[in-house]
Design a protein around this motif. Structure first.
Motif, PDB file in Angstrom:
ATOM      1  N   LEU A  56      21.932  76.138  21.873  1.00 47.51           N
ATOM      2  CA  LEU A  56      23.068  75.847  22.805  1.00 47.51           C
ATOM      3  C   LEU A  56      22.963  74.426  23.095  1.00 47.51           C
ATOM      4  O   LEU A  56      21.750  73.942  23.317  1.00 47.51           O
ATOM      5  CB  LEU A  56      23.090  76.778  23.783  1.00 47.51           C
ATOM      6  N   PRO A  57      23.734  73.625  23.816  1.00 45.07           N
ATOM      7  CA  PRO A  57      23.550  72.246  24.263  1.00 45.07           C
ATOM      8  C   PRO A  57      22.825  72.373  25.417  1.00 45.07           C
ATOM      9  O   PRO A  57      23.171  73.438  26.443  1.00 45.07           O
ATOM     10  CB  PRO A  57      24.977  71.603  24.466  1.00 45.07           C
ATOM     11  N   ILE A  58      21.664  71.649  25.652  1.00 44.46           N
ATOM     12  CA  ILE A  58      20.909  71.631  26.971  1.00 44.46           C
ATOM     13  C   ILE A  58      20.792  70.418  27.636  1.00 44.46           C
ATOM     14  O   ILE A  58      21.112  69.542  26.863  1.00 44.46           O
ATOM     15  CB  ILE A  58      19.565  71.989  26.563  1.00 44.46           C
ATOM     16  N   GLN A  59      21.062  70.475  28.892  1.00 41.92           N
ATOM     17  CA  GLN A  59      20.925  69.216  29.372  1.00 41.92           C
ATOM     18  C   GLN A  59      20.052  69.322  30.752  1.00 41.92           C
ATOM     19  O   GLN A  59      19.592  70.246  31.198  1.00 41.92           O
ATOM     20  CB  GLN A  59      22.282  68.964  30.116  1.00 41.92           C
ATOM     21  N   ASN A  60      19.304  68.253  31.164  1.00 35.89           N
ATOM     22  CA  ASN A  60      18.392  68.525  32.173  1.00 35.89           C
ATOM     23  C   ASN A  60      18.967  68.556  33.492  1.00 35.89           C
ATOM     24  O   ASN A  60      19.942  68.148  33.849  1.00 35.89           O
ATOM     25  CB  ASN A  60      17.719  66.981  32.349  1.00 35.89           C
ATOM     26  N   VAL A  61      18.423  69.645  34.236  1.00 32.22           N
ATOM     27  CA  VAL A  61      19.113  70.032  35.407  1.00 32.22           C
ATOM     28  C   VAL A  61      18.262  69.472  36.570  1.00 32.22           C
ATOM     29  O   VAL A  61      18.603  70.103  37.728  1.00 32.22           O
ATOM     30  CB  VAL A  61      19.044  71.460  35.555  1.00 32.22           C
ATOM     31  N   PHE A  62      17.283  68.659  36.351  1.00 37.49           N
ATOM     32  CA  PHE A  62      16.548  68.165  37.666  1.00 37.49           C
ATOM     33  C   PHE A  62      17.175  66.995  38.239  1.00 37.49           C
ATOM     34  O   PHE A  62      18.080  66.474  37.685  1.00 37.49           O
ATOM     35  CB  PHE A  62      15.519  67.691  37.037  1.00 37.49           C
ATOM     36  N   ARG A  63      16.901  67.195  39.744  1.00 33.73           N
ATOM     37  CA  ARG A  63      17.607  66.113  40.464  1.00 33.73           C
ATOM     38  C   ARG A  63      17.087  64.457  40.098  1.00 33.73           C
ATOM     39  O   ARG A  63      16.046  64.425  39.221  1.00 33.73           O
ATOM     40  CB  ARG A  63      17.157  66.131  41.774  1.00 33.73           C
ATOM     41  N   ASP A  64      17.805  63.541  40.259  1.00 32.23           N
ATOM     42  CA  ASP A  64      17.160  62.092  40.094  1.00 32.23           C
ATOM     43  C   ASP A  64      15.919  62.101  40.645  1.00 32.23           C
ATOM     44  O   ASP A  64      15.684  62.446  41.844  1.00 32.23           O
ATOM     45  CB  ASP A  64      18.379  61.305  40.517  1.00 32.23           C
ATOM     46  N   ASP A  65      15.248  61.151  40.108  1.00 37.73           N
ATOM     47  CA  ASP A  65      13.783  60.825  40.674  1.00 37.73           C
ATOM     48  C   ASP A  65      14.090  59.494  41.697  1.00 37.73           C
ATOM     49  O   ASP A  65      14.351  58.602  40.937  1.00 37.73           O
ATOM     50  CB  ASP A  65      12.690  60.351  39.692  1.00 37.73           C
ATOM     51  N   GLU A  66      13.976  59.885  42.881  1.00 38.33           N
ATOM     52  CA  GLU A  66      14.352  59.026  43.807  1.00 38.33           C
ATOM     53  C   GLU A  66      13.294  58.827  44.970  1.00 38.33           C
ATOM     54  O   GLU A  66      12.615  59.811  45.251  1.00 38.33           O
ATOM     55  CB  GLU A  66      15.392  59.214  44.752  1.00 38.33           C
TER      56      GLU A  66
END
Length: 100
Positions: A56-66
């Motif tokens: 399945l297509p996977i995408q990063n679900v983490f928040r932006d590193d700020e």
């Protein structure tokens, strides 16, 4: 691919499993069925099929590193077992005579 009882007994020993004779017989049948199915999959023509790590297509679900403000020193060291000034106190791990 059919497995014999001796091979399954050896695999069980390597896996540190203590199986009864009935369980060994059942495992022989089940493992043979699994290996037969894997042989069927090996017969499929996969030319032109792109290798993938996940179906399945996977995408990063983490928040932006700020950047955010750091924890204050006193709050960070509040539960430290030993505090040396503004640092955690830890036992020495190097021989002081070898430190340069």
């Amino acid at each position: 691919m059919a497995l014999d009882l001796q091979t399954v007994r050896k695999v069980a020993t390597l896996a540190r499993l203590s199986l009864s004779e009935a369980d060994l017989q059942k495992m022989t049948e089940q493992l043979s069925a699994i290996l037969t199915y894997v042989d069927q999959l090996g017969a499929l023509n996969t030319d032109g099929v792109e290798p993938m790590a996940h179906p399945l297509p996977i995408q990063n679900v983490f928040r932006d590193d700020e950047p955010v403000p750091s924890l204050p020193v006193d709050a960070a060291l509040a539960n430290a077992p030993k505090r040396v000034g503004d640092f955690f106190g830890v036992p020495a791990v190097l021989d002081q005579s070898e430190a340069s």
